[in-house]
Design a protein around this motif. Structure first.
Motif, PDB file in Angstrom:
ATOM      1  N   LEU A  13      17.655   0.276   3.500  1.00  0.00           N
ATOM      2  CA  LEU A  13      17.057   0.662   2.228  1.00  0.00           C
ATOM      3  C   LEU A  13      16.790  -0.538   1.335  1.00  0.00           C
ATOM      4  N   VAL A  14      17.663  -1.525   1.374  1.00  0.00           N
ATOM      5  CA  VAL A  14      17.438  -2.756   0.604  1.00  0.00           C
ATOM      6  C   VAL A  14      16.141  -3.426   1.066  1.00  0.00           C
ATOM      7  N   ALA A  15      15.969  -3.563   2.369  1.00  0.00           N
ATOM      8  CA  ALA A  15      14.763  -4.202   2.895  1.00  0.00           C
ATOM      9  C   ALA A  15      13.517  -3.404   2.535  1.00  0.00           C
ATOM     10  N   ALA A  16      13.574  -2.073   2.662  1.00  0.00           N
ATOM     11  CA  ALA A  16      12.417  -1.239   2.349  1.00  0.00           C
ATOM     12  C   ALA A  16      12.003  -1.399   0.893  1.00  0.00           C
ATOM     13  N   ASN A  17      12.966  -1.383  -0.012  1.00  0.00           N
ATOM     14  CA  ASN A  17      12.644  -1.482  -1.433  1.00  0.00           C
ATOM     15  C   ASN A  17      12.150  -2.873  -1.814  1.00  0.00           C
ATOM     16  N   LEU A  18      12.617  -3.895  -1.125  1.00  0.00           N
ATOM     17  CA  LEU A  18      12.097  -5.240  -1.357  1.00  0.00           C
ATOM     18  C   LEU A  18      10.615  -5.309  -0.992  1.00  0.00           C
ATOM     19  N   PHE A  19      10.258  -4.742   0.151  1.00  0.00           N
ATOM     20  CA  PHE A  19       8.853  -4.751   0.570  1.00  0.00           C
ATOM     21  C   PHE A  19       7.998  -3.921  -0.383  1.00  0.00           C
ATOM     22  N   TYR A 220      -8.370  -9.804   1.696  1.00  0.00           N
ATOM     23  CA  TYR A 220      -8.150  -9.224   3.024  1.00  0.00           C
ATOM     24  C   TYR A 220      -6.756  -9.574   3.556  1.00  0.00           C
ATOM     25  N   ALA A 221      -6.270 -10.764   3.231  1.00  0.00           N
ATOM     26  CA  ALA A 221      -4.900 -11.124   3.621  1.00  0.00           C
ATOM     27  C   ALA A 221      -3.887 -10.239   2.909  1.00  0.00           C
ATOM     28  N   ALA A 222      -4.156  -9.936   1.637  1.00  0.00           N
ATOM     29  CA  ALA A 222      -3.257  -9.068   0.881  1.00  0.00           C
ATOM     30  C   ALA A 222      -3.255  -7.656   1.460  1.00  0.00           C
ATOM     31  N   ILE A 223      -4.432  -7.163   1.853  1.00  0.00           N
ATOM     32  CA  ILE A 223      -4.501  -5.836   2.485  1.00  0.00           C
ATOM     33  C   ILE A 223      -3.711  -5.837   3.790  1.00  0.00           C
ATOM     34  N   ALA A 224      -3.810  -6.919   4.553  1.00  0.00           N
ATOM     35  CA  ALA A 224      -3.062  -7.019   5.809  1.00  0.00           C
ATOM     36  C   ALA A 224      -1.558  -6.969   5.539  1.00  0.00           C
ATOM     37  N   TYR A 225      -1.104  -7.630   4.468  1.00  0.00           N
ATOM     38  CA  TYR A 225       0.320  -7.574   4.111  1.00  0.00           C
ATOM     39  C   TYR A 225       0.741  -6.140   3.819  1.00  0.00           C
ATOM     40  N   THR A 226      -0.065  -5.427   3.014  1.00  0.00           N
ATOM     41  CA  THR A 226       0.308  -4.049   2.666  1.00  0.00           C
ATOM     42  C   THR A 226       0.329  -3.155   3.899  1.00  0.00           C
ATOM     43  N   ALA A 227      -0.474  -3.473   4.905  1.00  0.00           N
ATOM     44  CA  ALA A 227      -0.525  -2.647   6.110  1.00  0.00           C
ATOM     45  C   ALA A 227       0.707  -2.819   6.985  1.00  0.00           C
ATOM     46  N   VAL A 228       1.373  -3.965   6.893  1.00  0.00           N
ATOM     47  CA  VAL A 228       2.480  -4.244   7.806  1.00  0.00           C
ATOM     48  C   VAL A 228       3.842  -4.008   7.148  1.00  0.00           C
ATOM     49  N   VAL A 233       6.616  -1.132   8.356  1.00  0.00           N
ATOM     50  CA  VAL A 233       8.023  -1.539   8.420  1.00  0.00           C
ATOM     51  C   VAL A 233       8.867  -0.801   7.381  1.00  0.00           C
ATOM     52  N   ALA A 234       8.439  -0.807   6.109  1.00  0.00           N
ATOM     53  CA  ALA A 234       9.260  -0.229   5.042  1.00  0.00           C
ATOM     54  C   ALA A 234       9.449   1.277   5.224  1.00  0.00           C
ATOM     55  N   LEU A 236       9.349   2.977   8.015  1.00  0.00           N
ATOM     56  CA  LEU A 236      10.227   3.180   9.159  1.00  0.00           C
ATOM     57  C   LEU A 236      11.682   2.978   8.750  1.00  0.00           C
ATOM     58  N   LEU A 237      11.943   1.937   7.964  1.00  0.00           N
ATOM     59  CA  LEU A 237      13.301   1.661   7.510  1.00  0.00           C
ATOM     60  C   LEU A 237      13.797   2.742   6.555  1.00  0.00           C
ATOM     61  N   PHE A 238      12.941   3.160   5.609  1.00  0.00           N
ATOM     62  CA  PHE A 238      13.377   4.167   4.644  1.00  0.00           C
ATOM     63  C   PHE A 238      13.623   5.510   5.317  1.00  0.00           C
ATOM     64  N   ASN A 239      12.725   5.927   6.205  1.00  0.00           N
ATOM     65  CA  ASN A 239      12.925   7.194   6.905  1.00  0.00           C
ATOM     66  C   ASN A 239      14.225   7.179   7.688  1.00  0.00           C
ATOM     67  N   ARG A 240      14.555   6.041   8.294  1.00  0.00           N
ATOM     68  CA  ARG A 240      15.820   5.917   9.018  1.00  0.00           C
ATOM     69  C   ARG A 240      17.002   5.995   8.054  1.00  0.00           C
ATOM     70  N   GLY A 241      16.861   5.377   6.874  1.00  0.00           N
ATOM     71  CA  GLY A 241      17.924   5.454   5.883  1.00  0.00           C
ATOM     72  C   GLY A 241      18.169   6.872   5.416  1.00  0.00           C
ATOM     73  N   VAL A 242      17.091   7.641   5.181  1.00  0.00           N
ATOM     74  CA  VAL A 242      17.225   9.050   4.806  1.00  0.00           C
ATOM     75  C   VAL A 242      17.918   9.824   5.915  1.00  0.00           C
ATOM     76  N   GLU A 243      17.558   9.521   7.139  1.00  0.00           N
ATOM     77  CA  GLU A 243      18.175  10.177   8.294  1.00  0.00           C
ATOM     78  C   GLU A 243      19.679   9.938   8.331  1.00  0.00           C
ATOM     79  N   LEU A 244      20.110   8.743   7.928  1.00  0.00           N
ATOM     80  CA  LEU A 244      21.528   8.388   8.023  1.00  0.00           C
ATOM     81  C   LEU A 244      22.359   8.945   6.877  1.00  0.00           C
TER      82      LEU A 244
END
Length: 308
Positions: A13-19, A220-228, A233-234, A236-244
């Protein structure tokens, strides 16, 4: 190390919120350069393209299960992907990144309200106290340590767009427990794909109205950042945190966004670190710690919101 990280809810959750904090700061910087609906559309389309290859082996097994729950998949994709992000980007065209970061801290409280309305779940005393303490920390940062300045804060039109998006996203967090029992990556990829399709007509309408992407390679580089990072990533991490640990406790981690956003502003925008940041950070951390305390046996609590 990867296995330990994947089973540690708060690190996830820390990593997700940082992103996500970085995404808000970046999206505000893109205002006027990238149209908001286009940013949301290309963010999730890009995230889908990046992630579908990783998910493909599991998708062959999980896709029929999700097709059998297509109504729930449509609802989750609309609330968690399409509506929330598009509304937030629209809001960021007419309000500050700091306002948006601060509004994010209302999410844990909204999640608790949705959980009660939909499932008659009541928070533990620790969860309720944690929300209040963390909100006090956010208020300290928002008001620069002054009650008078805090009282002068007001909601602009952009703030209302963001608040509406948060109401929808909090609903997503609560109903996430109803998602099909499939691999987290499979669910995320399909939800991103559906959400992207939902946004396509609005992006085409925006384009027809004359909106275009400006700013050259930087945009376009900024859009690429938001896509990843904030998307694939964020989420996926948050959904896993909710699951736990459940939606209510995971939602409490969203108080980290204004904290991280303030730090990013200090580092990249050269804003000054003040004493009220210290008190705000300490209160946010204390609130998250209180919300993490488990209820004693027999006490009412918010149940785990996912079935996997």
């Amino acid at each position: 190390m990867v296995r330990t990280f994947w089973h540690s809810a708060w690190w996830l959750l820390v990593a997700a919120n940082l992103f996500w904090a970085g995404n808000i700061v970046l999206a505000r910087g893109l205002a006027g350069q990238v149209p908001p609906v286009s940013l949301a559309y290309w963010r999730w389309t890009g995230a889908f393209i990046v992630s579908v290859g990783f998910a493909w082996p599991g998708l062959k097994h999980d896709l029929p299960i999700m097709l059998g729950r297509w109504k729930m998949m449509l609802l989750l994709s609309a609330t968690g992907i399409a509506c929330y992000n598009t509304m937030s980007y629209i809001g960021l065209t007419s309000t500050s990144a700091l306002n948006v970061l601060l509004l994010q801290s209302a999410t844990p409280l909204i999640i608790i309200v949705w959980a009660y309305l939909l499932f008659r779940e009541t928070p533990t005393i620790w969860q309720a106290l944690g929300v209040l303490v963390s909100l006090a920390g956010v208020g300290a940062i928002a008001g620069h340590g002054s009650l008078q300045m805090l009282a002068r804060l007001h909601l602009a039109r952009g703030d209302l767009w963001v608040l509406g998006g948060l109401l929808i996203y909090a609903l997503y967090c609560v109903i996430l427990r109803q998602r099909p029992a499939v691999r987290p990556l499979s669910f995320l990829v399909v939800a991103m794909g559906i959400g992207s399709v939902m946004m396509l007509p609005f992006m085409l309408w925006e384009y027809a109205a004359g909106a275009r992407i400006h700013g050259g390679p930087w945009s376009y580089a900024a859009i690429a950042y938001t896509a990843v990072l904030p998307s694939f990533v964020a989420y996926l991490l948050f959904n896993r945190g909710v699951e736990l640990i459940g939606a209510a406790r995971a939602g409490q981690s969203m108080h980290l966004m204004p904290l991280f956003g303030s730090i990013l502003a200090i580092v990249f925008l050269h804003e000054t670190f003040r004493i009220y940041h210290v008190f705000g950070i300490a209160a946010i951390a204390a609130g998250i710690g209180l919300a993490s305390i488990r209820a004693a046996p027999g006490r009412a609590t918010v149940r785990n919101p996912t079935t996997t």
